[in-house]
Scaffold this motif. Sequence first.
Motif, short mmCIF file in Angstrom:
data_model
loop_
_atom_site.label_atom_id
_atom_site.label_comp_id
_atom_site.label_asym_id
_atom_site.label_seq_id
_atom_site.Cartn_x
_atom_site.Cartn_y
_atom_site.Cartn_z
N LEU A 63 -53.23 24.29 51.64
CA LEU A 63 -52.51 23.15 51.08
C LEU A 63 -53.47 22.13 50.46
O LEU A 63 -53.12 21.46 49.49
N ASN A 64 -54.65 22.03 51.02
CA ASN A 64 -55.64 21.09 50.48
C ASN A 64 -56.19 21.53 49.12
O ASN A 64 -56.77 20.71 48.41
N SER A 65 -56.01 22.79 48.77
CA SER A 65 -56.60 23.30 47.53
C SER A 65 -55.60 23.38 46.38
O SER A 65 -55.95 23.86 45.31
N ILE A 66 -54.35 22.94 46.59
CA ILE A 66 -53.29 23.08 45.60
C ILE A 66 -52.90 21.72 45.05
O ILE A 66 -52.75 20.76 45.81
N PRO A 67 -52.69 21.59 43.74
CA PRO A 67 -52.14 20.34 43.20
C PRO A 67 -50.63 20.28 43.45
O PRO A 67 -49.90 21.23 43.17
N HIS A 68 -50.16 19.15 43.96
CA HIS A 68 -48.77 19.00 44.37
C HIS A 68 -48.02 18.12 43.38
O HIS A 68 -48.47 17.02 43.04
N ARG A 69 -46.87 18.58 42.96
CA ARG A 69 -46.05 17.86 41.99
C ARG A 69 -45.43 16.60 42.58
O ARG A 69 -45.37 15.56 41.92
N LEU A 70 -44.96 16.69 43.84
CA LEU A 70 -44.20 15.61 44.46
C LEU A 70 -44.77 15.24 45.82
O LEU A 70 -45.66 15.92 46.35
N VAL A 71 -44.21 14.19 46.40
CA VAL A 71 -44.58 13.76 47.75
C VAL A 71 -43.68 14.49 48.74
O VAL A 71 -42.46 14.32 48.74
N GLN A 72 -44.28 15.34 49.56
CA GLN A 72 -43.53 16.17 50.50
C GLN A 72 -44.25 16.20 51.85
O GLN A 72 -45.47 16.05 51.93
N ASN A 73 -43.46 16.42 52.90
CA ASN A 73 -44.01 16.69 54.23
C ASN A 73 -43.76 18.16 54.57
O ASN A 73 -42.68 18.69 54.26
N ILE A 74 -44.70 18.79 55.21
CA ILE A 74 -44.54 20.20 55.60
C ILE A 74 -44.87 20.33 57.08
O ILE A 74 -46.00 20.05 57.52
N SER A 75 -43.87 20.74 57.87
CA SER A 75 -44.09 21.05 59.28
C SER A 75 -44.57 22.50 59.39
O SER A 75 -43.98 23.40 58.79
N LEU A 76 -45.62 22.71 60.17
CA LEU A 76 -46.19 24.04 60.37
C LEU A 76 -46.25 24.36 61.87
O LEU A 76 -46.52 23.48 62.69
N LEU A 77 -46.01 25.61 62.20
CA LEU A 77 -46.10 26.10 63.58
C LEU A 77 -46.58 27.54 63.52
O LEU A 77 -46.11 28.31 62.67
N ASP A 78 -47.48 27.93 64.42
CA ASP A 78 -47.89 29.33 64.45
C ASP A 78 -47.63 29.95 65.82
O ASP A 78 -47.22 29.27 66.77
N ARG A 79 -47.86 31.24 65.91
CA ARG A 79 -47.52 32.00 67.12
C ARG A 79 -48.34 31.58 68.32
O ARG A 79 -47.92 31.75 69.48
N LYS A 80 -49.51 31.00 68.09
CA LYS A 80 -50.33 30.51 69.19
C LYS A 80 -49.88 29.15 69.70
O LYS A 80 -50.46 28.62 70.65
N GLY A 81 -48.85 28.58 69.08
CA GLY A 81 -48.30 27.31 69.53
C GLY A 81 -48.91 26.09 68.88
O GLY A 81 -48.57 24.96 69.24
N ARG A 82 -49.80 26.28 67.92
CA ARG A 82 -50.36 25.14 67.19
C ARG A 82 -49.33 24.61 66.21
O ARG A 82 -48.63 25.40 65.56
N PHE A 83 -49.27 23.28 66.09
CA PHE A 83 -48.36 22.71 65.11
C PHE A 83 -48.97 21.48 64.47
O PHE A 83 -49.86 20.82 65.02
#
Length: 320
Positions: free
Chosen positions: A188-208
């Motif tokens: 996500l840090n390497s992509i230019p973003h068109r709009l202001v957005q929030n992204i919730s992330l969760l993985d199988r190890k329980g990190r969020f």
Amino acid sequence: MVNETKPFWFKRLPALSSHPAVWASHIAQHWNMEAFRPQNPMDPEKVRLALRHFMPELLPEYEALLSVSPDRPGEAQLLAMYNLPPFFSGCSNSISHRLGHPTLIRNYDFSLDGFSGVFRYEPLPDEGWIMGSAEGGWGYLDGLNHHGLAAAITFGGDFTVGNGFSIPLIVRYLLATSATVPEAVERLNSIPHRLVQNISLLDRKGRFSVVYTSPEGVSAADGLICCTNHQRQVQDSAHDEHRTVERFDHLLRMGGAVSPQDFHKEPLYHRKFSKHFGTLYTVEIDPVTETVHYHWPEGQQLLATPASPEAEINIQLSEK
């Protein structure tokens, strides 16, 4: 007073890169892509260069889809979702600990006629898969991949527009290429973003994590359990009438002790369909059991797994 029955579909599609005509038909059936066609299209080669530079893993699928799409002005830019007309939704996201392991629950808030109602499973070229809520033809609003990475978006509360990619393609990119939360944050840090957005992330190890994206940059709040429609500060341009701070504080107080049924109650659930802001579905994404479970207030449900057959469900949505 809005009182409408809306169909939702769970669709199973073949791999895009080898079956682009099937995907072109799927897109034509379910999306009004003309609403996002740029009025002053970019040079198609510049669009390809942008996609090749920032999301090269998507290029084979993109080229396959473009090869069977109508030869219309702006088609290359439309499918790349680069510098398209903006759209703004609502939404509330939270991690839940109700099952003994973290899941991601969220409400998708938008206009009735603005969402296709398509939930989708698709295989990936590397024998993986993506399953989730489809948008923008081949993009996603939220979903899960075979690695157990879950992602879901909300509007970030600021109407700033910049040069960059629209969020449905970015979510597709994350689910097609990332296995863990740290890996997704790095992308996500390497992509230019068109709009202001929030992204919730969760993985199988329980990190969020909640990742705040904007045309100005990206920052991650690792371990933040929820997000609504603002970022670290509430902007004057935010959807104050949609109670973003109240919803955020409510979820923060719940501390993960939430269920899909809690998302059908005040202050999280919205019925302002005549004002283009109603909750269209609630979904719980579970990386451990590999399920994406859709819920509605009247008790109707649709459970999607990698083995689920196609299905259609009709939901009564009203302002009462």
